[in-house]
Scaffold this active site. Structure first.
Site, PDB file in Angstrom:
ATOM      1  N   GLY A   1     105.497  29.162  -8.560  1.00  0.00           N
ATOM      2  CA  GLY A   1     106.508  29.747  -9.438  1.00  0.00           C
ATOM      3  C   GLY A   1     105.849  30.171 -10.737  1.00  0.00           C
ATOM      4  O   GLY A   1     105.838  29.420 -11.708  1.00  0.00           O
TER       5      GLY A   1
ATOM      6  N   ASP B   1     110.288  32.185  -4.595  1.00  0.00           N
ATOM      7  CA  ASP B   1     110.527  31.897  -6.015  1.00  0.00           C
ATOM      8  C   ASP B   1     112.008  31.915  -6.420  1.00  0.00           C
ATOM      9  O   ASP B   1     112.367  31.408  -7.482  1.00  0.00           O
ATOM     10  CB  ASP B   1     109.785  32.908  -6.894  1.00  0.00           C
ATOM     11  CG  ASP B   1     108.287  32.674  -6.882  1.00  0.00           C
ATOM     12  OD1 ASP B   1     107.867  31.632  -6.352  1.00  0.00           O
ATOM     13  OD2 ASP B   1     107.547  33.522  -7.398  1.00  0.00           O
TER      14      ASP B   1
ATOM     15  N   ARG C   1     100.226  43.620  -1.859  1.00  0.00           N
ATOM     16  CA  ARG C   1     100.785  43.945  -3.180  1.00  0.00           C
ATOM     17  C   ARG C   1     100.112  45.263  -3.537  1.00  0.00           C
ATOM     18  O   ARG C   1      99.014  45.276  -4.081  1.00  0.00           O
ATOM     19  CB  ARG C   1     100.454  42.859  -4.189  1.00  0.00           C
ATOM     20  CG  ARG C   1     101.005  41.462  -3.826  1.00  0.00           C
ATOM     21  CD  ARG C   1     100.825  40.513  -4.987  1.00  0.00           C
ATOM     22  NE  ARG C   1     100.979  39.112  -4.621  1.00  0.00           N
ATOM     23  CZ  ARG C   1     102.135  38.446  -4.607  1.00  0.00           C
ATOM     24  NH1 ARG C   1     103.240  39.054  -4.916  1.00  0.00           N
ATOM     25  NH2 ARG C   1     102.162  37.165  -4.289  1.00  0.00           N
TER      26      ARG C   1
HETATM   27  O1  F6P Z   1     105.454  34.777  -3.660  1.00  0.00           O
HETATM   28  C1  F6P Z   1     105.600  34.345  -4.965  1.00  0.00           C
HETATM   29  C2  F6P Z   1     104.418  33.551  -5.356  1.00  0.00           C
HETATM   30  O2  F6P Z   1     104.271  32.571  -4.391  1.00  0.00           O
HETATM   31  C3  F6P Z   1     104.442  32.933  -6.733  1.00  0.00           C
HETATM   32  O3  F6P Z   1     105.170  31.752  -6.812  1.00  0.00           O
HETATM   33  C4  F6P Z   1     102.980  32.736  -6.982  1.00  0.00           C
HETATM   34  O4  F6P Z   1     102.725  32.666  -8.356  1.00  0.00           O
HETATM   35  C5  F6P Z   1     102.376  33.954  -6.367  1.00  0.00           C
HETATM   36  O5  F6P Z   1     103.245  34.326  -5.333  1.00  0.00           O
HETATM   37  C6  F6P Z   1     100.996  33.769  -5.830  1.00  0.00           C
HETATM   38  O6  F6P Z   1     100.537  34.994  -5.369  1.00  0.00           O
HETATM   39  P1  F6P Z   1      99.206  35.193  -4.546  1.00  0.00           P
HETATM   40  O7  F6P Z   1      99.464  34.732  -3.158  1.00  0.00           O
HETATM   41  O8  F6P Z   1      98.947  36.655  -4.613  1.00  0.00           O
HETATM   42  O9  F6P Z   1      98.154  34.363  -5.213  1.00  0.00           O
END
Ligand code: F6P
Length: 359
Positions: free
Chosen positions: A180, A137, A81
């Site tokens: 989600g 999601d 990200r």
């Molecule tokens: O990919 C979407 C998601 O899975 C969301 O549902 C969740 O809130 C988020 O990513 C979690 O992100 P990370 O893996 O950065 O904690």
């Protein structure tokens, strides 16, 4: 067009690898060299790339040792990200990398944030880019489905069945939290499919005390002599603004006078994001990749290949259309602020079935 790049960005989704493998094969079949960018937009800025096709006597072929990608979860190219890509300078750097590597077109596989980044790269830097929607999601505007959703739902259903086994053995209420943050799609659809007793969504905001009132009522009406339920399953989306473990503890305290009912909670978390992609996700990945490579060779860009969308330009695949990335962004914003017809339909569906779920 001679050479394309592909990257995966944002949260991984089961079927991303399938889409990568399909892009490599389709690229080779169209006489395009395919280059993989590692770690999403961060890798694009830093220029970390690897060749995914190779020249042979028979023409271009996939690089050796990649066929395992077709049926595995996660993303072989890794993901990120990227903070740096959020800035115009970062995007200019990314475009410069593509120029240095003589890349003529880019395929971005990812969720709404990643596809928004793809649009900015097209608009600001003139990069010919096509987005493939992939996110468990299902919160990407303009496409009915995204790669990874079906596998995530099957994983959740499996967990619901397992939790139900143990819940029935103890007359228990279970709160099961699924991923989600801003979208309740997984909670709603898995709740209906698993015959849960209640579903809690961020799209229908409630205070913790309102949720507890609802759940207490449900517990009191479920374990009665006439209903004789043995399990209560409540599916809660991650984005509902009440900590799951606390909810379970508070609910158990509220129904302590019944004497026989215990409440437990399970947070599925990232388990839902892993695993081998289902048939549906593999099929989706292949067909969306076919449209994506065809779009690039056809000279178009700044679009998303969308599944069963009611908008967009047709492709040779009747289920796939080309939706401009700026329309995807507008509709995603509406989905996230709740004004989208798609979200309102989901809430109406829940209101319609809520009484039935609780029976
Ligand atoms: O990919 C979407 C998601 O899975 C969301 O549902 C969740 O809130 C988020 O990513 C979690 O992100 P990370 O893996 O950065 O904690």
């Amino acid at each position: 067009m001679r050479r394309i790049a592909v990257l995966t960005s944002g949260g991984d989704a089961p079927g991303m690898n399938t889409a990568l493998w399909a892009t490599i094969k389709l690229g080779a079949a169209s006489n395009l060299e395919v280059v993989g960018v590692e770690r999403g937009y961060d890798g694009l800025i830093e220029g970390t790339m690897r060749e995914l096709t190779r020249a042979s006597d028979e023409g271009l072929l996939p690089a050796p040792g990649l066929a395992w990608l077709a049926g595995t979860g996660g993303t072989f190219l890794e993901s990120s990200r990227s903070e740096a890509f959020r800035t115009p300078e970062g995007r200019a750097e990314a475009a410069a990398t593509l120029g240095r590597a003589a890349i003529d077109g880019l395929v971005v596989i990812g969720g709404n944030g990643s596809l928004t980044g793809a649009h900015l790269l097209a608009r600001e830097q003139g990069v010919q880019v096509v987005g493939i929607p992939a996110s468990i999601d299902n919160d990407i505007g303009g496409t009915a489905d995204a790669i990874g959703v079906d596998t995530a739902l099957n994983t959740i259903l499996d967990a619901c069945d397992r939790i139900s086994d143990t819940a029935r053995s103890h007359h228990r209420a279970f709160i099961l939290e699924v991923m989600g943050r801003r979208s309740g799609y997984l909670a709603l659809t898995s709740g209906v499919a698993a015959s849960a007793d209640a579903v809690l969504l961020p799209e229908r905001p409630k205070t913790a005390s309102e949720i507890l009132d609802q759940l207490e009522d449900l517990v009191r009406h479920s374990f009665t002599a006439s209903r004789r339920k043995r399990r209560l399953l409540i599916i809660k989306a991650e984005g509902v603004d009440a900590p799951t473990m606390q909810l379970a503890a508070d609910l158990e305290a509220r129904v302590a006078d019944l004497g026989t009912v215990t409440v437990r909670a399970t947070i599925l978390g990232h388990i839902v994001r892993g695993g081998r992609p289902t048939y549906h996700d593999r099929m989706l990945a292949g067909r969306l990749a076919l449209a994506a490579v065809g779009t690039l060779t056809g000279g178009a860009g700044d679009v998303m290949v969308a599944w069963n969308s009611d908008t967009g330009r047709r492709t040779i695949d009747p289920a796939v259309t080309l939706v401009p990335l700026d329309s995807m962004i507008t509709e995603t914003d509406r989905m996230l602020d709740g004004s989208s017809e798609v979200v309102q339909r989901r809430i109406r569906l829940l209101e319609e079935v809520e009484g039935v779920l609780a029976l």
